[in-house]
Design an enzyme around this catalytic site. Structure first.
Site, mmCIF file in Angstrom:
data_model
loop_
_atom_site.group_PDB
_atom_site.id
_atom_site.type_symbol
_atom_site.label_atom_id
_atom_site.label_comp_id
_atom_site.label_asym_id
_atom_site.label_seq_id
_atom_site.Cartn_x
_atom_site.Cartn_y
_atom_site.Cartn_z
ATOM 1 N N ARG B 229 7.327 5.737 -18.942
ATOM 2 C CA ARG B 229 7.484 4.363 -19.403
ATOM 3 C C ARG B 229 6.151 3.912 -19.996
ATOM 4 O O ARG B 229 5.091 4.425 -19.607
ATOM 5 C CB ARG B 229 7.817 3.445 -18.215
ATOM 6 C CG ARG B 229 9.206 3.627 -17.647
ATOM 7 C CD ARG B 229 10.265 2.912 -18.504
ATOM 8 N NE ARG B 229 11.594 3.026 -17.935
ATOM 9 C CZ ARG B 229 12.572 3.792 -18.431
ATOM 10 N NH1 ARG B 229 12.370 4.526 -19.509
ATOM 11 N NH2 ARG B 229 13.758 3.827 -17.855
ATOM 12 N N HIS B 277 10.657 5.975 -29.022
ATOM 13 C CA HIS B 277 11.526 6.076 -27.828
ATOM 14 C C HIS B 277 12.805 6.848 -28.145
ATOM 15 O O HIS B 277 13.923 6.333 -27.949
ATOM 16 C CB HIS B 277 11.862 4.675 -27.276
ATOM 17 C CG HIS B 277 12.215 4.717 -25.812
ATOM 18 N ND1 HIS B 277 11.837 3.749 -24.912
ATOM 19 C CD2 HIS B 277 12.892 5.650 -25.086
ATOM 20 C CE1 HIS B 277 12.290 4.061 -23.697
ATOM 21 N NE2 HIS B 277 12.927 5.218 -23.776
#
Lengths: 314, 314
Positions: B229, B277
């Site tokens: 993350r 991402h």
């Protein structure tokens, strides 16, 4: 008796070292250094000056220092039987080279499927644009050339989840890989290949095989990866196919002229990824036992490893 | 009784379709559309507005719509037992996501070892400079996080010929992978990792674990790959480590703020590869059976699949 290296462009030190370690008594010469030409039984060559092999009256074996022998064919003494001892021609088959080539192709293919070229361009513009990866099932990878390199690459890509088919001159069965052969099946093969990989040997027949006609048989949007030889590719035809959008991009590791000239249009073409002939290299250490083995076989009158059919040119 | 989606940032259509195909009688709602909150047994959530879960009096299960549950922890109703039915929290484990993540990491690692970043920069300068690939044996890949994603990635990289070790909170044995655990072994683990991959869950403990102190324990010239993350990384510490040359580069797929703002220094940093991402995404079609299975288990009073320990935060 002795062996010699004839390879003006290569550093011979990394080759001599591992041979000496395996056989300290081995007599090794390097062309053009002074030594009696008559003592040479085996010549390791890479881009040798044409004609020079004729100076060796007792030459029994010419070994390419790599997987390809196209550099030998530039010499008019070969394939014509113009050499006194009618030497056997062999090439070096290096497991490490085969592994490295498969790895490079896996990288180039993943790079394409996972849109890394696109993201690199987006990064240059500070732009966040996620897009879907390409679909593996829909995009068949077609490998031209199913020799040891092509077969290993096909298997590695197939194991990584890609759909792979192949094409070669003569028939060959490979487990789980659909394999086409000969001129008659070339068009069918090309019509399926959304990614075309060239791993052919360079011969009179395959020179410029990557040309406009070949490209026109590929599905629109196909991608080209050339790791064979620069002379497989008709360079201007690639530029046309890219500019017309028939091909979507290309990853090139080999070129007609190497190093690729600074002003060559490939360098700054947004759809071309250039790498400087690094896909794989023969590792002198890993092939040293193979060279010695062929020398011993030669002396024992046995058949040699990795013989080349000079008429077939591979 | 029914299920609901609470995921303001996501399009629910690709999720509803495969569920309906598997069970046409399934009652599916979408927050904030009008429906009696009391009919909802199971809520599929992603970045739900904090507090909203308190509206559902009969909620028995909260399912994250992905592998991570850090987005749930932003809600003060969780982990405190502030919800009426004391719902069980589960996450989705998607084999396709695990496979895609391993594939992305293989690509990022090959890209680094085969010097593709360097060649890209050279191409921009029309420069032909072949250099050696990095040595696999010498450059150990260290994976932080050995859950299902980390274990699969470790095995895939190991099979591709890389030396891999891993680190996690508690001990775990994985065949052929040296695995470290806990705070005591973190420094030893880091001292071996020439390539550091972060695949940790995001918790209070792991937030900003990729910081100056961590980087200083890595060998000089180490390379960072973050697919965990954005909040795992102390961004300014990475910039310092790169500029001082302690780290040689980074491949980043996740960021504190996504989309990464246009003026963020990561975009134009020559040593950073940015992807938006895309390393892997939960595939709604492949997890649909898992969602239905948990609903059936809930109704039958059986234990649920992929339960999360909210106190551990993963």
């Amino acid at each position: 008796m002795a062996i010699t290296f004839i390879c003006p462009e290569k550093d011979t030190e990394p080759w001599i070292q591992p041979l000496k370690e395996l056989d300290p008594t081995l007599e090794i010469r390097v062309w053009p250094n002074d030594h009696p030409r008559s003592e040479i039984e085996l010549a390791l060559t890479w881009a040798h000056p044409p004609g020079v092999l004729g100076e060796y009256p007792n030459l029994k074996c010419i070994s390419s220092m790599g997987a390809g022998i196209d550099h030998l064919l530039a010499d008019s003494l070969l394939p014509d039987p113009g050499l006194p001892g009618n030497p056997t021609i062999v090439r070096l088959v290096d497991r490490e080279l085969i592994r490295d080539m498969s790895e490079y192709l896996l990288l180039a293919v993943l790079h394409h499927f996972r849109q890394f070229d696109f993201y690199r361009a987006q990064q240059g513009q500070s732009a966040w644009r996620p897009i879907r990866p390409l679909e593996k099932k829909e995009r068949v990878i077609g490998i031209m050339g199913l020799g040891q390199l092509g077969e290993a690459a096909a298997k590695r890509l197939q194991k990584a989840g890609f759909s792979v088919c192949g094409w070669r001159n003569s028939p060959k069965k490979i487990d789980k890989i659909q394999s086409f052969h000969g001129k008659d099946q070339l068009e069918t093969f090309l019509s399926r290949a959304r990614i075309l990989i060239c791993l052919l040997p360079l011969t009179r027949t395959t020179r410029h095989i990557l040309n406009q006609n070949t490209f026109s048989k590929l599905p629109r949007g196909a991608y080209l990866i050339n790791v064979g030889r620069g002379d497989h590719l008709e360079e201007s035809d690639l530029l046309t196919a890219l500019d017309q959008g028939h091909l979507s991009g290309a990853c090139l590791d080999v070129f007609k002229t190497e190093p690729l000239p600074e002003d060559h249009p490939f360098w700054q073409h947004p759809k071309i990824l250039v790498t400087p002939h690094i896909s794989s290299q023969t590792n002198p250490r890993s092939v040293a036992p193979q060279i010695l083995s062929n020398l011993n076989r030669l002396r024992a009158g046995k058949s040699l490893l990795n013989q080349v059919d000079i008429k077939k040119e591979y």
